[in-house]
Enzyme design. Structure first.
Site, PDB file in Angstrom:
ATOM      1  N   ILE A  82       0.833  -1.199   0.000  1.00 33.36           N
ATOM      2  CA  ILE A  82       0.000   0.000   0.000  1.00 33.36           C
ATOM      3  C   ILE A  82       0.870   1.253   0.000  1.00 33.36           C
ATOM      4  O   ILE A  82       1.684   1.468   0.896  1.00 33.36           O
ATOM      5  CB  ILE A  82      -0.943   0.022   1.220  1.00 33.36           C
ATOM      6  CG1 ILE A  82      -1.746  -1.287   1.293  1.00 33.36           C
ATOM      7  CG2 ILE A  82      -1.872   1.227   1.139  1.00 33.36           C
ATOM      8  CD1 ILE A  82      -2.547  -1.610   0.040  1.00 33.36           C
ATOM      9  N   LYS A  83       0.663   2.072  -1.006  1.00 37.34           N
ATOM     10  CA  LYS A  83       1.424   3.309  -1.152  1.00 37.34           C
ATOM     11  C   LYS A  83       0.668   4.432  -0.439  1.00 37.34           C
ATOM     12  O   LYS A  83      -0.493   4.709  -0.747  1.00 37.34           O
ATOM     13  CB  LYS A  83       1.587   3.615  -2.640  1.00 37.34           C
ATOM     14  CG  LYS A  83       2.805   4.434  -3.000  1.00 37.34           C
ATOM     15  CD  LYS A  83       2.974   4.428  -4.521  1.00 37.34           C
ATOM     16  CE  LYS A  83       4.170   5.234  -4.958  1.00 37.34           C
ATOM     17  NZ  LYS A  83       4.245   5.294  -6.435  1.00 37.34           N
ATOM     18  N   ILE A  84       1.355   5.061   0.508  1.00 41.74           N
ATOM     19  CA  ILE A  84       0.745   6.061   1.382  1.00 41.74           C
ATOM     20  C   ILE A  84       1.531   7.373   1.279  1.00 41.74           C
ATOM     21  O   ILE A  84       2.761   7.358   1.316  1.00 41.74           O
ATOM     22  CB  ILE A  84       0.773   5.585   2.853  1.00 41.74           C
ATOM     23  CG1 ILE A  84       0.061   4.240   3.026  1.00 41.74           C
ATOM     24  CG2 ILE A  84       0.197   6.648   3.780  1.00 41.74           C
ATOM     25  CD1 ILE A  84      -1.426   4.291   3.093  1.00 41.74           C
TER      26      ILE A  84
END
Length: 215
Positions: A82-84
């Site tokens: 997951i890219k945050i």
């Protein structure tokens, strides 16, 4: 150093994966928009091609929304990361997700302080953007050096993904610094193959062989 492809172009991913060069893939909403396809379909197909980590970015700006999106994204495949974004809400989400065993890639890192905060929040990866710093007259590679020095000093396990890679020098120099990963656009990865002396050498070998066969 591991090589990730920074693209959502499935054909290019297949091309370089067949060469054994793709350790993972990073995407973002802009890259997927270029492909004109459904977000979830693209991520699912990429995950079916590449065994390594595939970063998929959340759209929400609040921690609760990011966490909810993340839980849907990880259902796509086991290798989804997951890219945050690097914000306070983002760090809150990273802290929650890391405790649940969900891998995260904190993006839009432009300072060593930001990288350190992301690592302390529990990020699996941090993505410092070297090219964008170069664009505003700063030294993007200096940032990589600073992060590697800090992470090394404290034994921080968060891996560094060199992002916003614009040319082969970014790859070479960050590799010399010990960066874990470079996420590379396919046009830059293509350039890593090239050297004029390689071309000259091949031409000479072929010419010599042709002359030999004509004897």
């Amino acid at each position: 150093m591991k090589f990730f492809l920074d693209t959502a172009n499935v054909d290019k991913i297949k091309e370089f994966n067949a060469l054994g060069l793709v350790d993972g893939v990073t995407t973002n909403p802009s890259l997927i928009k270029k492909e004109g396809r459904d977000f979830y379909e693209v991520i699912k197909e990429i995950c079916s091609i590449v065994e390594g980590p595939v970063s998929a970015e959340v759209i929400a700006l609040d921690a609760e929304g990011m966490v909810n999106e993340a839980k849907e994204l990880v259902k796509i495949a086991k290798n989804v990361v997951i890219k945050i974004p690097m914000t306070k809400e983002g760090m809150k989400a990273v802290n929650i997700l890391s405790k649940e065993g969900i891998k995260t890639n904190v993006t839009l890192i432009f300072s060593a302080n930001q990288a350190l905060l992301a690592a302390k929040a529990g990020a699996t990866y941090v993505s410092p953007f070297v090219g964008r710093l170069d664009d505003i007259g700063q030294d993007g590679l200096l940032l990589i050096s600073e992060i590697m020095q800090i992470f090394g000093a404290y034994g921080i396990e968060t891996e560094v993904i060199v992002a916003s890679v614009r040319h082969p020098i970014h790859v070479t120099e960050s590799a010399k610094m010990g960066a874990d990963i470079a996420t590379i656009p396919f046009d830059v990865l293509d350039k890593l193959f090239n050297h004029s002396l390689t071309d000259i050498g091949i031409e000479k070998f072929l010419a010599d062989w042709d002359a030999h066969m004509k004897r």
